[in-house]
Design a protein around this motif. Structure first.
Motif, short mmCIF file in Angstrom:
data_model
loop_
_atom_site.label_atom_id
_atom_site.label_comp_id
_atom_site.label_asym_id
_atom_site.label_seq_id
_atom_site.Cartn_x
_atom_site.Cartn_y
_atom_site.Cartn_z
N HIS A 1 6.43 -0.80 -14.39
CA HIS A 1 6.66 -0.06 -15.64
C HIS A 1 6.05 1.33 -15.48
O HIS A 1 5.21 1.56 -14.61
CB HIS A 1 6.05 -0.77 -16.84
N ILE A 2 6.46 2.24 -16.36
CA ILE A 2 5.83 3.55 -16.43
C ILE A 2 4.76 3.48 -17.52
O ILE A 2 5.07 3.39 -18.71
CB ILE A 2 6.84 4.66 -16.75
N GLY A 3 3.49 3.45 -17.08
CA GLY A 3 2.40 3.29 -18.03
C GLY A 3 2.57 2.02 -18.85
O GLY A 3 2.88 0.95 -18.31
N ASN A 4 2.41 2.15 -20.17
CA ASN A 4 2.58 1.01 -21.06
C ASN A 4 3.95 1.00 -21.74
O ASN A 4 4.16 0.29 -22.72
CB ASN A 4 1.50 1.02 -22.15
N THR A 5 4.89 1.79 -21.21
CA THR A 5 6.21 1.86 -21.82
C THR A 5 7.05 0.65 -21.44
O THR A 5 6.69 -0.14 -20.56
CB THR A 5 6.95 3.14 -21.37
N GLN B 1 4.12 10.59 -14.16
CA GLN B 1 3.67 9.48 -14.98
C GLN B 1 3.19 8.34 -14.09
O GLN B 1 3.76 8.07 -13.03
CB GLN B 1 4.80 8.99 -15.89
N THR B 2 2.15 7.65 -14.55
CA THR B 2 1.54 6.58 -13.77
C THR B 2 2.45 5.35 -13.69
O THR B 2 3.03 4.93 -14.68
CB THR B 2 0.19 6.18 -14.38
N LEU B 3 2.54 4.80 -12.50
CA LEU B 3 3.32 3.58 -12.26
C LEU B 3 2.38 2.38 -12.30
O LEU B 3 1.33 2.39 -11.67
CB LEU B 3 4.02 3.68 -10.91
N ILE B 4 2.74 1.33 -13.04
CA ILE B 4 1.93 0.12 -13.13
C ILE B 4 2.80 -1.09 -12.81
O ILE B 4 3.83 -1.31 -13.45
CB ILE B 4 1.30 -0.04 -14.53
N VAL B 5 2.39 -1.88 -11.83
CA VAL B 5 3.17 -3.04 -11.42
C VAL B 5 3.03 -4.17 -12.43
O VAL B 5 2.05 -4.23 -13.19
CB VAL B 5 2.76 -3.53 -10.01
N ASP B 6 4.01 -5.06 -12.45
CA ASP B 6 4.02 -6.20 -13.35
C ASP B 6 4.04 -7.48 -12.52
O ASP B 6 5.11 -7.96 -12.12
CB ASP B 6 5.25 -6.14 -14.26
N PRO B 7 2.86 -8.06 -12.21
CA PRO B 7 2.82 -9.25 -11.34
C PRO B 7 3.60 -10.44 -11.91
O PRO B 7 4.20 -11.20 -11.15
CB PRO B 7 1.32 -9.57 -11.26
N GLU B 8 3.59 -10.61 -13.24
CA GLU B 8 4.24 -11.76 -13.83
C GLU B 8 5.75 -11.73 -13.65
O GLU B 8 6.40 -12.77 -13.53
CB GLU B 8 3.91 -11.84 -15.33
N LYS B 9 6.35 -10.53 -13.64
CA LYS B 9 7.80 -10.43 -13.54
C LYS B 9 8.29 -10.18 -12.11
O LYS B 9 9.50 -10.22 -11.85
CB LYS B 9 8.32 -9.33 -14.46
N SER C 1 0.82 -1.22 0.00
CA SER C 1 0.00 0.00 0.00
C SER C 1 0.85 1.26 0.00
O SER C 1 0.34 2.35 -0.28
CB SER C 1 -0.94 0.00 1.20
N GLU C 2 2.13 1.15 0.33
CA GLU C 2 3.00 2.33 0.38
C GLU C 2 3.61 2.68 -0.97
O GLU C 2 4.21 3.75 -1.13
CB GLU C 2 4.13 2.11 1.39
N LEU C 3 3.47 1.79 -1.95
CA LEU C 3 4.08 2.06 -3.26
C LEU C 3 3.51 3.34 -3.86
O LEU C 3 2.30 3.59 -3.78
CB LEU C 3 3.83 0.89 -4.22
N PRO C 4 4.36 4.17 -4.47
CA PRO C 4 3.85 5.41 -5.07
C PRO C 4 2.95 5.14 -6.26
O PRO C 4 3.08 4.11 -6.94
CB PRO C 4 5.13 6.15 -5.50
N ALA C 5 2.01 6.05 -6.51
CA ALA C 5 1.09 5.90 -7.64
C ALA C 5 1.68 6.47 -8.92
O ALA C 5 1.26 6.11 -10.02
CB ALA C 5 -0.23 6.59 -7.33
N GLN C 6 2.65 7.36 -8.81
CA GLN C 6 3.25 7.97 -9.98
C GLN C 6 4.69 8.34 -9.69
O GLN C 6 5.12 8.33 -8.53
CB GLN C 6 2.46 9.20 -10.43
N ILE C 7 5.40 8.67 -10.72
CA ILE C 7 6.81 9.01 -10.58
C ILE C 7 7.12 10.13 -11.56
O ILE C 7 6.57 10.17 -12.67
CB ILE C 7 7.68 7.76 -10.84
N PRO C 8 7.98 11.10 -11.21
CA PRO C 8 8.29 12.21 -12.12
C PRO C 8 9.26 11.75 -13.21
O PRO C 8 10.28 11.12 -12.93
CB PRO C 8 8.92 13.26 -11.21
N MET C 9 8.92 12.10 -14.44
CA MET C 9 9.76 11.74 -15.58
C MET C 9 10.15 13.00 -16.35
O MET C 9 9.35 13.94 -16.48
CB MET C 9 9.02 10.79 -16.52
N THR C 10 11.37 13.02 -16.85
CA THR C 10 11.78 14.06 -17.79
C THR C 10 11.28 13.66 -19.17
O THR C 10 11.59 12.58 -19.66
CB THR C 10 13.30 14.23 -17.81
#
Length: 713
Positions: free
Chosen positions: A390-394, A359-367, A341-350
């Protein structure tokens, strides 16, 4: 070296007659109309119809008996020490906005008049020591698709003209390969963008070129730089050389070399010469923006440059790497956490335009994986969960360590977290519309909008295309000719302009659907206003009544002498007192949206300004639209922001709110949450009122979707 040394002939008819009078060519092109150019600023310049055709080696001589020393100077001539000796009665620009001066040399041509000579400008590459091509200069006019010649002085008296005259010059393609056509810039779901074009007959390779560079004084110049050389008819911003290894934490590596300044550098203490101040950084970051063009090539033979496509907004949507300074300032530079629950929801990107975006942070359960001293079990008390994200779908990939987790459910917990990060259920609906090759009905030419109409309120937008669409929609035109815009070849750019036209202009009704004909360049928009109210209003009447009601409100609540803060508080209070969040309508609209991808007319007023003014109900989109409309009519600068917010229960949701400029500073106003709507919190009228954008009340629970707004703010 001067222009005249390279040009072997002067066409008398051109220098004495054609360029003096600029008679219309016998065969005008389809894009020769200047109606839209005039509408951008109808009082500043006199745009002459027609485009003058010249040959590559033709010399430009303007006949006048006035000596160069006798022309009245412009303010810019006085300020520029290099030009202080004489006035510059003419200037040549590369763009229709007249922002990028090509710095052509102005001189005398005997007793016949004034000569205008191009400066030598070459295409440079970081990997190639010598210039790849002459853009302007040594061998003629050069490779630009169009030149804009501005006359500032009267040629008979030498006095400054009240309305400078603009003439357009197109150079013949004779001796060149055909120019690349149908340039398209398309943003991809994976955080990259692609440039594509039609194949050119006879060409075996192409140059992709970035144009424009802004210096620390805020002056934008044409500085062509090679981005890529390819034998394909498309190029992607994340394209890498064969010998270049992939880097999971750096995206769009082809753009990295062009990232000359970064917003993330602001606020640091620099010592010594050569460092940019924060003010100089701002001038560069908020510049006119980069453009892209394509040149066809075969051996030593090349084409003229394709039409220029503005990619400033696209670069603002294209991430490069983590903005480490902002990450530290926001307290997001931790790599280890106690709980999921402490994981950030977003991260600043240049981003590729140098700005910092969340930018939105999305976890990858499979990896994601568990590290344990005993690999056979995850029940080891020292076990740690490595959460890959990952950052979004990147393709950006990194990981956090979580120390406390349930060994039996962590996979399901990560799946649920991923779903929450990806879903956005809210009162904000972006037009989710698809293009067709042809409009289904034949449009009457008399009903198609082809100019920028007069509007009762300022039109907001980050591009001329979005403003043009918005102006026509708010005036009731639903069939709009886009043929004057190069972006009309790109479906994604039209879609972005259409979405912004609705978001940023309170008089534009909600868009139910639209179709676009690539053949005729006609955009047909369905607004559905007839079924939105009991009055069955046509689009023009729907927007007109909203405008009249907004004028009445402003006349009632905004008093002479009010300062900006008082105006904001007054508008916020009026909306709260006259609006109720429509939960039932929100739920019903969601069901319709999930089935059809759009809304039926009865649900649309809550998603534009009509809900509040016609029936007193709305959702976040309507709150934001009405605030922006009333603020603009009250003399304030305000825009609508869309994005994702984190609610009290931890779920993610799409949302719309406002930015408003108060005493020179942009601040956040969220009337929806001030009214208690969809936030899950009790209503507190001033809780989200003129909040600084770096306040933790905002940074911990919302992510902007609109990087293009930096160009407005």
């Amino acid at each position: 070296m001067t222009f005249s040394r390279f040009f072997t002939r002067t066409i008398a008819a051109l220098s004495i007659v054609a360029l003096a009078s600029f008679a219309l060519p016998s065969a005008a092109h389809a894009d020769d109309s200047v109606d839209q150019l005039k509408k951008n600023d109808p009082t500043a310049f006199e745009w002459l119809e027609g485009v003058q055709e010249v040959n590559q080696g033709d010399q430009l001589v303007i006949p006048t008996k006035v000596k160069l020393s006798d022309f009245e100077k412009r303010k810019s001539d006085e300020a520029d020490s290099k030009s202080s000796r004489f006035a510059t009665p003419f200037a040549v620009y590369s763009d229709a906005a007249l922002d990028v001066d090509l710095e052509f040399e102005i001189g005398t041509y005997g007793t016949e008049g004034i000569s205008i000579s191009p400066s030598w400008l070459t295409l440079q590459s970081q990997s190639h020591p010598s210039p790849l091509a002459d853009i302007t200069g040594s061998s003629g006019w050069g490779l630009l698709p169009m030149y804009y010649l501005v006359q500032y002085n009267d040629l008979q008296t030498g006095k400054l003209l009240e309305h400078p005259i603009v003439r357009r010059i197109r150079v013949s393609d004779k001796g060149f390969l055909p120019r690349p056509q149908n340039i398209s810039v398309d943003e991809e779901d994976n955080g990259t963008f692609s440039v594509s074009w039609d194949p050119v007959e006879g060409a075996d390779s192409y140059y992709v070129v970035f144009l424009n560079s802004t210096d620390k004084d805020g002056i934008t110049k044409l500085r062509p730089r090679l981005v890529a050389s390819t034998n394909q008819t498309s190029w992607n911003s994340d394209q890498r050389a064969d010998d270049q290894p992939p880097r999971d934490r750096t995206l769009n590596t082809a753009l990295e070399a062009f990232l000359t300044v970064q917003e993330d550098s602001k606020g640091r203490s620099h010592e010594g010469e050569g460092w940019l101040t924060d003010e100089e950084l701002d001038r560069i970051l908020n510049s006119k923006g980069t453009q892209v063009s394509v040149i066809a090539k075969k051996n030593a033979k090349i084409s003229k440059m394709s039409d220029f496509i503005d990619i400033a907004n696209t670069l603002g949507n294209t991430p490069i790497r983590i903005a480490s300074n902002a990450q530290r300032q926001l307290g997001l530079d931790r790599w280890q956490f106690d709980n999921l629950s402490e994981l950030p929801a977003q991260i600043p990107m240049t981003m590729a335009d140098g700005h910092t975006r969340m930018q939105t942070l999305i976890v990858d359960p499979e990896k994601s994986w568990v590290q344990s001293s005993n690999p056979k079990t995850v029940k080891d008390p020292q076990a740690a969960l490595h959460v890959v994200y990952h950052i979004g779908n990147t393709r950006f990939t990194s990981s956090y360590i979580v120390n406390n987790f349930d060994p039996s459910t962590y996979t399901e917990d990560l799946q649920k977290l991923k779903k929450d990060q990806e879903e956005a259920h809210t009162g904000y609906f972006a037009p989710n519309l698809s293009y067709t090759k042809e409009v289904q009905k034949k449009e009457s030419k008399d009903n198609v909008a082809r100019t920028f109409p007069d509007t009762p309120v300022q039109v907001l937008g980050t591009t001329p295309l979005s403003k043009y669409i918005a102006a026509n929609l708010m005036m009731g035109y639903t069939d709009i000719d886009l043929s004057q815009f190069p972006e009309a070849e790109s479906g994604s750019r039209i879609e972005a302009a259409l979405e912004e036209a609705k978001d940023q202009n309170g008089l534009v009704p909600f868009i139910i659907g639209r179709q676009y004909s690539f053949k005729d360049k006609i955009l047909h928009v369905t607004l559905g206003t007839e079924g939105a109210t009991d009055q069955h209003l046509a689009p023009k009447d729907y927007s007109g009544q909203i405008n009249s009601k907004a004028d009445q409100v402003v006349a009632e609540i905004i008093k002479p002498g009010m300062d900006e803060e008082t105006k904001v508080r007054t508008i916020n209070s009026w909306i709260i007192n006259h609006a109720t969040y429509n939960y039932d309508g929100m739920e019903g609209g969601h069901k319709v949206w999930e089935k059809t991808g759009t809304l039926t007319p009865e649900y649309t007023p809550d998603h534009d300004s009509g809900g509040i003014f016609f029936k007193g109900t709305t959702v976040c989109e309507g709150y934001a639209n009405v605030f922006q409309l009333l603020a603009t009519k009250s003399g304030l600068s305000s825009v609508v922001v869309t994005g994702v917010v984190t609610l009290r229960n931890g779920s993610k949701s799409g949302h719309a709110w406002n930015q408003v400029k108060v005493n020179g500073t942009w601040k956040t106003v969220d009337v929806t949450w001030n009214d208690g709507g969809d936030s899950g919190d009790p209503a507190v009228e001033t809780k989200y009122l003129m909040i600084p954008n770096n306040d933790q009340l905002l940074t911990r629970n919302r992510v902007w979707k609109d990087p293009a707004l930096k160009k407005i703010l």
